[in-house]
Design an enzyme around this catalytic site. Structure first.
Site, PDB file in Angstrom:
ATOM      1  N   ARG A 109       0.849  -1.185   0.000  1.00 25.31           N
ATOM      2  CA  ARG A 109       0.000   0.000   0.000  1.00 25.31           C
ATOM      3  C   ARG A 109       0.885   1.235   0.000  1.00 25.31           C
ATOM      4  NH1 ARG A 109      -3.320  -2.772  -1.668  1.00 25.31           N
ATOM      5  NH2 ARG A 109      -5.456  -3.168  -0.938  1.00 25.31           N
ATOM      6  N   GLU A 138      -2.313   7.523  -5.140  1.00 27.54           N
ATOM      7  CA  GLU A 138      -2.518   6.902  -6.448  1.00 27.54           C
ATOM      8  C   GLU A 138      -3.946   6.988  -6.949  1.00 27.54           C
ATOM      9  OE1 GLU A 138      -3.423   2.274  -6.037  1.00 27.54           O
ATOM     10  OE2 GLU A 138      -1.419   2.758  -5.320  1.00 27.54           O
ATOM     11  N   HIS A 152       0.162  -0.203 -10.023  1.00 25.67           N
ATOM     12  CA  HIS A 152      -0.654  -1.118  -9.216  1.00 25.67           C
ATOM     13  C   HIS A 152      -1.112  -2.320 -10.061  1.00 25.67           C
ATOM     14  CE1 HIS A 152      -3.110  -1.084  -5.279  1.00 25.67           C
ATOM     15  NE2 HIS A 152      -3.006  -2.339  -5.716  1.00 25.67           N
TER      16      HIS A 152
END
Length: 331
Positions: free
Chosen positions: A235, A264, A296
């Protein structure tokens, strides 16, 4: 037939969810929009909603969903740091997630980032395409013999550790509550400060909680070896971006690989190639030659998407039917 609103949906989400929605047991409706306070009205008339990592599920949004009659929120991911659990409990909204979709997918992506940084594959690829076969500037370093500190020894951490051991790395790990499976690995469990001071490479595999937020900060970076390699596929909030930039500028941090970023939600999963990025911190990170960022995609394998789709649909069906669900978040 239960109606389910899928937020932050992409073509691949629809492909796999439709594929495993056996006999169209659930009426699935897809919205490209991220769930926010402004878009929550799209959930009117639905029994359940399905969300992803960058959807906003705070108290305000939850109150709206409750008013619209939404009884189940299904996260098609493992993390739930974007969800106000206390507010969900007070409104009696059931929450489920996909706790394990493919630990190997994220672990392999972690090693991919590490290998690319260590051997400069990304730079070599571009050179060869231009018929430049010079090796100047491409010198790398061996993973064999390096001490790797793993923070978080859950399923993904364990899958990563097994690969690292195969490379001949010495692995040290910090986890406040390691499982029996983790303890059985050929690794040493140490304090967090030991990770920072001893590791040549640090890789993060812990959830984002108040205790782990900005676990990588100015103080922890100061404890690290000069030239340390930091990898984050967990994360974005685990890393203080301003502190990491300072560490990169002083060359105290040798390499940084990230598949996640603290802010993000305004960037990842979208095509912004024709836009001007307004996040000055992110654009600063992109300027460093020793930084590698992916958007991601650590979870993004066919095997993982199949598991996510199957588990998510099963979770929703069970909870809406009032049946026990192993993946329900009990809080």
């Amino acid at each position: 037939m239960y109606k389910v609103a899928i937020f932050s949906s992409k073509k691949y989400d629809q492909q796999f969810l439709d594929q495993f929605n056996q006999n169209n047991a659930l009426a699935l409706h897809y919205f490209e929009s991220r769930l926010t306070y402004q878009t929550a009205e799209l959930a009117q008339g639905y029994d359940a909603i399905c969300v992803f990592v960058n959807d906003v599920i705070d108290q305000q949004v939850l109150k709206q969903l409750d008013r619209f009659g939404v009884r189940v929120i299904a996260l098609r991911c493992a993390g739930f740091n974007n969800l106000d659990l206390k507010a969900a409990k007070s409104l009696d909204i059931k929450i489920c997630r996909v706790p394990e979709y493919s630990p190997e997918a994220v672990a392999e992506h972690t090693i991919g980032l590490l290998l690319t940084l260590s051997r400069k594959f990304h730079k070599a690829y571009l050179r060869v395409r231009e018929n430049n076969f010079a090796l100047d500037g491409l010198m790398g370093f061996n993973l064999h013999g390096k001490t790797v500190g793993v923070i978080g020894c859950g399923k993904i951490g364990q899958a990563t550790i097994k690969i690292l051991l195969g490379f001949g790395c010495t692995v040290i790990c910090h986890d406040p509550a390691p499982s029996a499976e983790a303890k059985a690995l050929e690794i040493e469990f140490v304090d967090q400060d030991d990770i920072f001071s001893r590791a040549d490479i640090i890789t993060l595999h812990c959830p984002l909680t108040p205790n782990t937020r900005h676990i990588i900060n100015r103080s922890s970076i100061a404890q690290m070896k000069s030239g340390v390699v930091i990898i984050n596929t967990s994360r974005g909030g685990l890393i203080d971006s301003e502190a990491i930039i300072k560490g990169l500028k002083t060359r105290h941090i040798g390499f940084l690989g990230m598949d996640v970023y603290e802010l993000e939600s305004e960037l990842f999963f979208e095509d912004l190639s024709a836009d001007i990025i307004q996040d000055d911190v992110f654009t600063r990170l992109l300027t460093f030659p020793n930084v590698l960022i992916t958007g991601h995609q650590g979870f993004f394998t066919e095997e993982a998407l199949i598991t996510i789709a199957r588990t998510t649909l099963d979770n929703i069906q069970l909870l809406l039917d009032g049946q026990p669900c192993d993946n329900e978040l009990v809080y």
